[in-house]
Write a protein that holds these residues in place. Sequence first.
Motif, PDB file in Angstrom:
ATOM      1  N   SER A 147      49.719  30.686  77.896  1.00 59.50           N
ATOM      2  CA  SER A 147      50.442  32.136  78.409  1.00 59.50           C
ATOM      3  C   SER A 147      51.746  31.512  78.917  1.00 59.50           C
ATOM      4  N   ARG A 148      52.725  32.605  79.448  1.00 60.97           N
ATOM      5  CA  ARG A 148      54.069  32.021  79.716  1.00 60.97           C
ATOM      6  C   ARG A 148      53.949  31.973  81.337  1.00 60.97           C
ATOM      7  N   HIS A 171      52.262  38.785  91.045  1.00 63.64           N
ATOM      8  CA  HIS A 171      51.197  39.859  90.636  1.00 63.64           C
ATOM      9  C   HIS A 171      50.739  40.516  91.943  1.00 63.64           C
ATOM     10  N   ARG A 188      40.403  46.592  82.585  1.00 64.93           N
ATOM     11  CA  ARG A 188      40.139  46.528  81.182  1.00 64.93           C
ATOM     12  C   ARG A 188      38.705  46.112  80.811  1.00 64.93           C
ATOM     13  N   PHE A 224      46.343  42.855  89.327  1.00 67.42           N
ATOM     14  CA  PHE A 224      44.840  42.247  89.141  1.00 67.42           C
ATOM     15  C   PHE A 224      44.073  43.407  88.867  1.00 67.42           C
ATOM     16  N   PRO A 228      53.468  29.974  84.924  1.00 69.99           N
ATOM     17  CA  PRO A 228      53.669  28.742  85.464  1.00 69.99           C
ATOM     18  C   PRO A 228      52.449  27.844  85.637  1.00 69.99           C
ATOM     19  N   LEU A 246      45.531  24.672  88.781  1.00 71.11           N
ATOM     20  CA  LEU A 246      44.305  25.208  89.377  1.00 71.11           C
ATOM     21  C   LEU A 246      43.100  24.241  88.626  1.00 71.11           C
ATOM     22  N   LEU A 270      40.018  35.696  80.355  1.00 71.53           N
ATOM     23  CA  LEU A 270      40.786  35.433  81.617  1.00 71.53           C
ATOM     24  C   LEU A 270      41.137  34.031  82.102  1.00 71.53           C
ATOM     25  N   ILE A 281      38.789  38.561  90.532  1.00 68.37           N
ATOM     26  CA  ILE A 281      39.532  39.635  89.647  1.00 68.37           C
ATOM     27  C   ILE A 281      38.424  40.633  89.118  1.00 68.37           C
ATOM     28  N   TRP A 285      48.716  31.978  95.733  1.00 68.94           N
ATOM     29  CA  TRP A 285      49.298  31.579  94.524  1.00 68.94           C
ATOM     30  C   TRP A 285      49.527  32.566  93.638  1.00 68.94           C
ATOM     31  N   CYS A 286      49.244  33.888  93.897  1.00 71.64           N
ATOM     32  CA  CYS A 286      49.455  34.716  92.637  1.00 71.64           C
ATOM     33  C   CYS A 286      50.560  35.833  93.285  1.00 71.64           C
ATOM     34  N   LEU A 335      54.866  43.175  85.458  1.00 69.17           N
ATOM     35  CA  LEU A 335      53.477  42.250  85.308  1.00 69.17           C
ATOM     36  C   LEU A 335      52.415  43.055  85.682  1.00 69.17           C
ATOM     37  N   PRO A 336      51.180  42.948  85.133  1.00 70.13           N
ATOM     38  CA  PRO A 336      49.852  43.329  85.249  1.00 70.13           C
ATOM     39  C   PRO A 336      49.580  43.157  86.684  1.00 70.13           C
TER      40      PRO A 336
HETATM   41  C1  HEC Z   1      55.951  32.734  88.436  1.00 71.16           C
HETATM   42  C2  HEC Z   1      55.275  34.180  88.311  1.00 71.16           C
HETATM   43  C3  HEC Z   1      53.741  34.289  88.128  1.00 71.16           C
HETATM   44  C4  HEC Z   1      52.770  33.589  89.044  1.00 71.16           C
HETATM   45  C5  HEC Z   1      53.008  33.097  90.334  1.00 71.16           C
HETATM   46  C6  HEC Z   1      51.294  34.056  88.584  1.00 71.16           C
HETATM   47  N1  HEC Z   1      51.618  34.509  87.532  1.00 71.16           N
HETATM   48 FE1  HEC Z   1      50.139  35.620  86.283  1.00 71.16          FE
HETATM   49  N2  HEC Z   1      51.479  36.128  84.798  1.00 71.16           N
HETATM   50  C7  HEC Z   1      52.900  35.966  84.882  1.00 71.16           C
HETATM   51  C8  HEC Z   1      53.573  36.298  83.599  1.00 71.16           C
HETATM   52  C9  HEC Z   1      54.964  36.093  83.485  1.00 71.16           C
HETATM   53  C10 HEC Z   1      52.388  36.535  82.845  1.00 71.16           C
HETATM   54  C11 HEC Z   1      52.508  37.400  81.242  1.00 71.16           C
HETATM   55  C12 HEC Z   1      52.047  36.107  80.624  1.00 71.16           C
HETATM   56  C13 HEC Z   1      52.327  36.372  79.163  1.00 71.16           C
HETATM   57  O1  HEC Z   1      52.553  37.583  78.686  1.00 71.16           O
HETATM   58  O2  HEC Z   1      52.124  35.332  78.346  1.00 71.16           O
HETATM   59  C14 HEC Z   1      51.269  36.709  83.661  1.00 71.16           C
HETATM   60  C15 HEC Z   1      50.151  37.075  82.877  1.00 71.16           C
HETATM   61  C16 HEC Z   1      48.902  36.957  83.727  1.00 71.16           C
HETATM   62  C17 HEC Z   1      47.495  37.380  83.208  1.00 71.16           C
HETATM   63  C18 HEC Z   1      47.327  38.055  81.979  1.00 71.16           C
HETATM   64  C19 HEC Z   1      47.589  39.450  82.018  1.00 71.16           C
HETATM   65  C20 HEC Z   1      47.317  40.198  80.701  1.00 71.16           C
HETATM   66  O3  HEC Z   1      48.296  41.249  80.542  1.00 71.16           O
HETATM   67  O4  HEC Z   1      46.631  39.637  79.829  1.00 71.16           O
HETATM   68  C21 HEC Z   1      46.574  37.068  84.185  1.00 71.16           C
HETATM   69  C22 HEC Z   1      45.261  37.180  84.198  1.00 71.16           C
HETATM   70  C23 HEC Z   1      47.484  36.398  85.084  1.00 71.16           C
HETATM   71  N3  HEC Z   1      48.697  36.410  84.950  1.00 71.16           N
HETATM   72  C24 HEC Z   1      46.740  35.704  86.497  1.00 71.16           C
HETATM   73  C25 HEC Z   1      47.457  35.157  87.284  1.00 71.16           C
HETATM   74  C26 HEC Z   1      46.637  34.268  88.389  1.00 71.16           C
HETATM   75  C27 HEC Z   1      45.343  34.452  88.712  1.00 71.16           C
HETATM   76  C28 HEC Z   1      47.755  33.993  89.061  1.00 71.16           C
HETATM   77  C29 HEC Z   1      47.544  33.156  90.496  1.00 71.16           C
HETATM   78  C30 HEC Z   1      46.646  31.907  90.442  1.00 71.16           C
HETATM   79  C31 HEC Z   1      48.938  34.215  88.701  1.00 71.16           C
HETATM   80  N4  HEC Z   1      48.665  35.036  87.866  1.00 71.16           N
HETATM   81  C32 HEC Z   1      50.132  33.724  88.885  1.00 71.16           C
HETATM   82  C33 HEC Z   1      53.777  35.216  85.976  1.00 71.16           C
HETATM   83  C34 HEC Z   1      52.857  34.913  87.233  1.00 71.16           C
END
Ligand code: HEC
Length: 97
Positions: free
Chosen positions: A72-73, A32, A55, A49, A75, A79, A63, A91, A27-28, A46-47
Amino acid sequence: MSGLLALLPVYAAAQDADAGREIARRWCTACHVVERTATEAPANGLPTFPAIAARVDLSSDQLRAAINPQHSRMPDLALSKRQQDDLIAYIFSLRAR
Ligand code: HEC
């Protein structure tokens, strides 16, 4: 979604980093880098894992908020609490020891 849940093995432990890794890979990875061994990040800024795990001040509550679409932004991946727990365990398992 229910089909996916059926594929996930059932674990006895409350938090399971291995299960979290499977969820992360499924999913991620679209956005990421989820593996410690990854050598390159997608060019989306994007950061990764491992970078998130590194950090030192990051708590599991932060988290959880970060992977929760209300905060957050990201999707809405719908979960479950259990999947979130597993992801958080995974993580944190990436933290250098
Ligand atoms: C469609 C793209 C997308 C997917 C798929 C996605 N992410 Fe993200 N993720 C983002 C974006 C965009 C941000 C930045 C969010 C913000 O700045 O608000 C982010 C930020 C994060 C952060 C915070 C990082 C920070 O700098 O604090 C975490 C933790 C994270 N994602 C975990 C996950 C996990 C776990 C999954 C899988 C379950 C996942 N992401 C799936 C797009 C995605």
